[in-house]
Motif scaffolding. Structure first.
Motif, PDB file in Angstrom:
ATOM      1  N   LEU A 177      79.372  45.434  -3.269  1.00 18.04           N
ATOM      2  CA  LEU A 177      80.675  44.970  -2.127  1.00 18.04           C
ATOM      3  C   LEU A 177      80.613  45.153  -1.348  1.00 18.04           C
ATOM      4  O   LEU A 177      80.800  44.154  -0.398  1.00 18.04           O
ATOM      5  N   ILE A 178      79.634  45.726  -0.841  1.00 18.97           N
ATOM      6  CA  ILE A 178      79.962  45.988   1.119  1.00 18.97           C
ATOM      7  C   ILE A 178      78.568  44.544   1.155  1.00 18.97           C
ATOM      8  O   ILE A 178      79.326  44.093   2.160  1.00 18.97           O
ATOM      9  N   VAL A 179      77.591  44.200   0.623  1.00 23.93           N
ATOM     10  CA  VAL A 179      76.695  43.367   0.256  1.00 23.93           C
ATOM     11  C   VAL A 179      77.585  41.206   0.346  1.00 23.93           C
ATOM     12  O   VAL A 179      77.839  40.380   1.871  1.00 23.93           O
ATOM     13  N   ALA A 180      78.931  41.769  -0.356  1.00 21.92           N
ATOM     14  CA  ALA A 180      79.001  40.545  -0.754  1.00 21.92           C
ATOM     15  C   ALA A 180      80.818  40.439   0.978  1.00 21.92           C
ATOM     16  O   ALA A 180      80.960  39.178   0.710  1.00 21.92           O
ATOM     17  N   LEU A 181      80.901  41.387   1.076  1.00 19.12           N
ATOM     18  CA  LEU A 181      82.305  41.258   2.399  1.00 19.12           C
ATOM     19  C   LEU A 181      81.574  40.563   3.393  1.00 19.12           C
ATOM     20  O   LEU A 181      81.449  39.835   3.693  1.00 19.12           O
ATOM     21  N   LEU A 217      74.281  41.360  -5.268  1.00 23.14           N
ATOM     22  CA  LEU A 217      73.761  42.445  -6.915  1.00 23.14           C
ATOM     23  C   LEU A 217      72.208  42.713  -6.389  1.00 23.14           C
ATOM     24  O   LEU A 217      72.196  44.518  -6.280  1.00 23.14           O
ATOM     25  N   ALA A 218      71.648  42.362  -6.273  1.00 26.35           N
ATOM     26  CA  ALA A 218      70.177  42.480  -5.734  1.00 26.35           C
ATOM     27  C   ALA A 218      70.101  43.430  -4.897  1.00 26.35           C
ATOM     28  O   ALA A 218      69.928  44.678  -4.627  1.00 26.35           O
ATOM     29  N   ILE A 219      70.599  42.792  -3.571  1.00 26.06           N
ATOM     30  CA  ILE A 219      70.552  43.919  -1.844  1.00 26.06           C
ATOM     31  C   ILE A 219      71.835  44.225  -2.221  1.00 26.06           C
ATOM     32  O   ILE A 219      71.610  46.174  -2.025  1.00 26.06           O
ATOM     33  N   GLY A 220      73.088  44.138  -3.036  1.00 31.01           N
ATOM     34  CA  GLY A 220      73.494  45.838  -3.149  1.00 31.01           C
ATOM     35  C   GLY A 220      73.684  47.215  -3.354  1.00 31.01           C
ATOM     36  O   GLY A 220      73.426  48.114  -4.016  1.00 31.01           O
ATOM     37  N   TYR A 221      72.556  46.840  -4.812  1.00 28.84           N
ATOM     38  CA  TYR A 221      72.100  47.308  -6.330  1.00 28.84           C
ATOM     39  C   TYR A 221      71.262  48.084  -5.225  1.00 28.84           C
ATOM     40  O   TYR A 221      70.702  49.335  -5.675  1.00 28.84           O
ATOM     41  N   PHE A 222      70.279  48.129  -4.159  1.00 24.95           N
ATOM     42  CA  PHE A 222      69.116  47.770  -3.773  1.00 24.95           C
ATOM     43  C   PHE A 222      70.040  49.311  -2.669  1.00 24.95           C
ATOM     44  O   PHE A 222      68.835  50.363  -2.559  1.00 24.95           O
ATOM     45  N   ALA A 276      81.823  41.243  -6.739  1.00 22.14           N
ATOM     46  CA  ALA A 276      81.009  40.594  -5.557  1.00 22.14           C
ATOM     47  C   ALA A 276      81.645  39.569  -5.416  1.00 22.14           C
ATOM     48  O   ALA A 276      82.477  38.782  -4.738  1.00 22.14           O
ATOM     49  N   ALA A 277      82.764  38.486  -6.530  1.00 22.27           N
ATOM     50  CA  ALA A 277      83.554  37.310  -6.242  1.00 22.27           C
ATOM     51  C   ALA A 277      84.509  38.140  -5.731  1.00 22.27           C
ATOM     52  O   ALA A 277      85.013  37.124  -4.165  1.00 22.27           O
TER      53      ALA A 277
END
Length: 560
Positions: free
Chosen positions: A41-45, A18-23, A453-454
């Motif tokens: 989504l990109i960070v979660a992948l 969440l934090a890195i993705g929204y950044f 994210a999940a």
């Protein structure tokens, strides 16, 4: 070591996503901005490569809350725009039919599986909610756990690849290419439409008029002496109001039947253009500081009257009796959390939030006549919220076979329909079901981001395989799925529906549910006229596209 930590404490992976993705999503390149959901989504992948996983129950709860809140906030506008907003609504139908046809062509030509097809729809149409409804539909196909996870992972990967290209395409198409095809100067067209609707000029995004639309000014009565207040106000179409009268140093009640006398000092409030026109016939302007602020009260009101739906601001004022409409001015119109220009020619819809300004007694009278006041509250009615989600889950169990294709709404589709119903009921009976806009927004934002994210974490290991398998085919398909519906809507909207260019392009941005596209359009046009078309198609497509997730899964599963 990091991988072991994330596997043992997956909540770290969630909030890191969440934090890195929204950044990452906050960075803007020209009019293009990924947004927090795509960034998450990109960070979660990437973090999913470590093997970190979130519990499926958390994913399901997050999506149920998101999709219910989405339906709840869009319900009043969705039902208001069915039928009466048919010209714009037809463009949403064009979007649905054309993308379904293109998806089936892609399934046949590229031999896409159900997950990849649904992800392509979600990404190209920039509608993240499709991921959830399609994922649930895949879980009901009866495949093995491993195959189900693979197909659900393909949804996310196809979405992430096609989303970026779909986003860039719709932004450039609406703001740059479409005006060239229409052979219009979009800024000039927007200013012409602005004036046609009753505005005095076009102002750019982030700018304000040199003078506000609603003002108060004080005058010594000269030429207007001998005229009653009602006659004077009627002379200018009741677009101004004599709020205060001072005679011989004493305050006199500003009753409509009062006759103005020479030397009276009056405070006039209303639309700036009306007061400017009246100034020459009044007399010398004086300092009105002793009167205080004329437009002292501001009140948000939800429009609920059926007979006013589809009327313009000017027509609503004309319908009102002088006694009922006196001293009430619409300063802003908010539709689906988007500000629509409050011009005399702006059409109003049931469910719009009207910002009324004027004296306290006047705006309170206006609120009772138009609908109900938006009461400032931070409390959520959890009885109503919980009941709505439960009803949605019950609806989600409904399903069947159509033409040999198995279709099931699932929790996502059920909660979406339940949210629509409960939001509409709330708009009709405002004493029940409080869900403040801030609370609804956090349910939508956090619910969707947590769900994304999940699914991103669980899809990590399979993402690279799908990209290698299809290569450039997915981005190209995503671009076509934006251009074909866009071109069809441009042709139909201009040739047959005769829509004004700024509103037509706004509607095309709305049928793609693209906030970046409407932001780019407002920047190019210099005013907010495209928003008028955007809100109608956005309300419809935002509901219809998620419901297409199970349809695409069913059709792709049958024909793959």
């Amino acid at each position: 070591m990091i991988g072991e930590l994330l596997r043992s404490q997956p909540e770290i992976a969630l909030f890191a996503s969440l934090a890195i993705g929204y950044f990452i999503g906050s960075f803007r390149i020209g009019p293009i901005q990924l947004g927090g959901v795509c960034g998450t989504l990109i960070v979660a992948l990437l973090l999913g490569q470590t093997g970190a996983r979130l519990a499926p129950d958390l994913k399901n709860i997050a999506f149920a809350l998101f999709i219910f809140a989405l339906g709840f906030t869009g319900g009043p506008q969705f039902f208001a725009n069915i039928g009466r907003g048919w010209r714009y609504g037809l463009l949403s139908v064009v979007e649905i039919v054309s993308v379904l046809a293109l998806i089936m062509i892609a399934v046949a030509v590229m031999r896409l599986d159900a997950g990849t097809a649904a992800g392509l729809l979600a990404g190209a149409a920039t509608e993240s909610a499709v991921i959830g409804t399609a994922s649930e539909a895949i879980a009901k196909l009866g495949f093995s756990d491993a195959e189900t996870l693979r197909l659900q992972a393909n949804i996310v990967t196809a979405y992430s690849v096609s989303y970026l290209f779909g986003l860039i395409t719709i932004v450039l198409f609406t703001s740059q290419f479409a005006p060239l095809l229409l052979r219009v100067n979009l800024r000039d067209e927007a200013e012409r439409v602005w004036r046609k609707l009753g505005g005095e000029g076009a102002y750019g995004e982030g700018q304000r008029a040199a003078a506000p639309a609603l003002v108060g000014r004080a005058f010594h009565v000269g030429a207007a002496a001998g005229t009653t207040i009602r006659a004077f106000e009627q002379q200018y179409g009741f677009n101004l109001t004599v709020e205060r009268v001072r005679r011989n140093g004493a305050e006199v009640p500003a009753e409509p039947q009062l006759t103005l006398a020479p030397g009276d000092v009056i405070l006039v409030g209303g639309r700036r253009e009306a007061i400017v026109a009246a100034a020459a016939g009044l007399g010398e302007e004086v300092d009105g500081a002793e009167f205080g602020q004329v437009m002292a009260e501001k009140l948000d009101v939800v429009l609920t009257r059926r007979d006013l739906h589809g009327l313009t601001v000017a027509q609503v004022r004309d319908q009102a009796t002088p006694e009922n409409g006196r001293g009430i001015y619409i300063a802003a119109v908010t539709r689906l959390e988007t500000t629509v220009p409050a011009l005399p020619g702006t059409e109003l819809n049931r469910g719009d939030v009207l910002t009324l300004v004027g004296a306290k007694a006047d705006v309170q009278r206006g609120a009772k006549l138009l609908g109900y006041m938006v009461v400032a509250t931070q409390k959520t009615d959890f009885v109503y919220l919980g009941l709505g989600v439960l009803v949605g889950m019950a609806i989600g169990h409904l399903g069947g076979r159509v033409g040999g294709v198995s279709l099931a709404l699932g929790t996502g589709g059920g909660c979406l329909l339940s949210g629509l119903l409960f939001g509409w009921i709330r708009s009709r009976y405002p004493v029940i079901g409080s869900l403040p806009s801030a609370a609804a927004q956090i349910l939508k934002d956090f619910g969707l981001a947590t769900f994304i994210a999940a699914v991103g974490l669980s899809a990590g290991p399979d993402a690279i395989k799908l990209v290698r398998e299809y290569g450039l085919a997915l981005p190209l398909a995503g671009i076509l799925m934006v251009l074909v519906p866009g071109l069809l809507s441009l042709w139909i909207g201009r040739m047959f529906l005769k829509l004004e260019a700024p509103m037509l392009l706004g509607a095309i941005a709305g049928q793609q549910c693209s906030t970046p596209a409407i932001s780019a359009l407002v920047g190019v046009t210099g005013n907010s006229t495209p928003v008028i078309g955007y809100t109608i198609t956005y309300a419809l497509s935002n509901i219809l596209l998620p419901l297409m997730g199970p349809v695409v899964v069913g059709l792709a599963g049958k024909f793959h």
